[in-house]
Write a protein that holds these residues in place. Sequence first.
Motif: not given
Length: 456
Positions: A168-181
């Motif tokens: 169905t073309g569904i991708f429930m996935k998220i890559e989260v990047y925590v920004c550097k201080k």
Amino acid sequence: MRKVLLSIFGLFINMVCVSSSSIYCSIFWHPQNPLFRNKSQSCSTGYMTLKVRLQSKVIFICPNTATVLQKTLTAPQSATMYENLWITYDRSVFDQCNTSLSNTSNLLFQCNDPTALKYFPVVFAEFTADPKSLKFKDGKKYYFIGTSDGTQTHLNDLSGGHCNDTKTGIFMKIEVYVCKKSNLTHTDEDCPEEDVGVLKCRDNPTPTTALPTTVLPTTTTSSSSSFMSSVMPPTRITTQAPFTQAAHTSTASTVEVSSVSEQNSVTESTNTTSTELASNLGKHSMREDLLINISFRDKSQSCSTGYMTLKVRLQSKVFFICPNTATVLEKSLTAPQSATMYENLWIAYDRSVFDQCNTSLSNTSKLLFSCNDPTALKYFPVVFAEFTADPNSLKFKDGKKYYFIGTSDGTQAHLNDLSGGHCNDTKNGIFMKSEVYVCKKSNLTYTGNVQLLQCN
């Protein structure tokens, strides 16, 4: 005749945030969300990315039977709203959608009741007092995936599901990047401010909001942090890992909905069981990709008229959803309180009532609904029906205009006000009023902005 189902988060005007940090738009964790559909975002990577700062917060909201995100010709069923959310620190788990590949994968929460307001707030904190809480490091990536296929029997699946639903073309996935201080001499070049807190394709330079012109406002309390509504009682899902950042659910296990059948009877709200609710929501099969979040803010829509318009067809449906303590609609640095989430909804047949925001100008003005519990999922469904069996139900004629306004200022003390309030809040540039035009029957071939809330 085609029937349309859509949700208007028209009663939402408040945002929430963590002190000295940002609250990002809430994420509706459901395959119905167009952001998780590859074809709608043209994500060649097949997943979304999110850049966040330390101490910021985002809420993942479970599917529920009141939130409509996208037009469809099939009637959505609560039986397909059972999702889960995992966090993993291993890229291979993310790529292969298999949590069993690493013992560091953690189940954050399960969406096991489509009739309740349930959500999981994630605070990207570096340090917490609770050793069991989630912790994040700047400059690192974290991965969130959902491995259920939406059915209750597969809620505990460890792999597959909507994480990689290529059919169905569904991708429930998220890559989260925590920004550097950042400091006075250094900033993270990978985190330009316009990209922070915005869900987008990794290879798509155009930012996209977490809720497609969409998703609700905000706050919860847990033992270590507070989010949306300070009066929201935290409820831990006992089948998941014991994080302090626990999932939350409304105080009642049932959704509160106006006591209407498919017709719109203007009556007091009552508790409706999930079976009754599913029956009410299943009859109109088309949904509309519309979540009207900040559309009532004049500055966001550049409406010189100060109000929004909506064109509908006979037999279509719209849900007016109350403010609640689970949804953030726009990034904010100020923290509103649940005490400002008490709204009302009126229908008027007299243009003067609409223009002057005064329901007492006409005895035909009707109070449809009062939003009196920010911790519950409450909404009012309006079916634009010409004929109904119930003499007390709302009835509509094609070619006519109808007017919906909110006269509360958001406080409980002014919930019963007959005029003013957010209907014409010039101080804050908020105009919670919508002119609805019912298209003529002869215009069934009309291809304009039907079901599109827009400036007049």
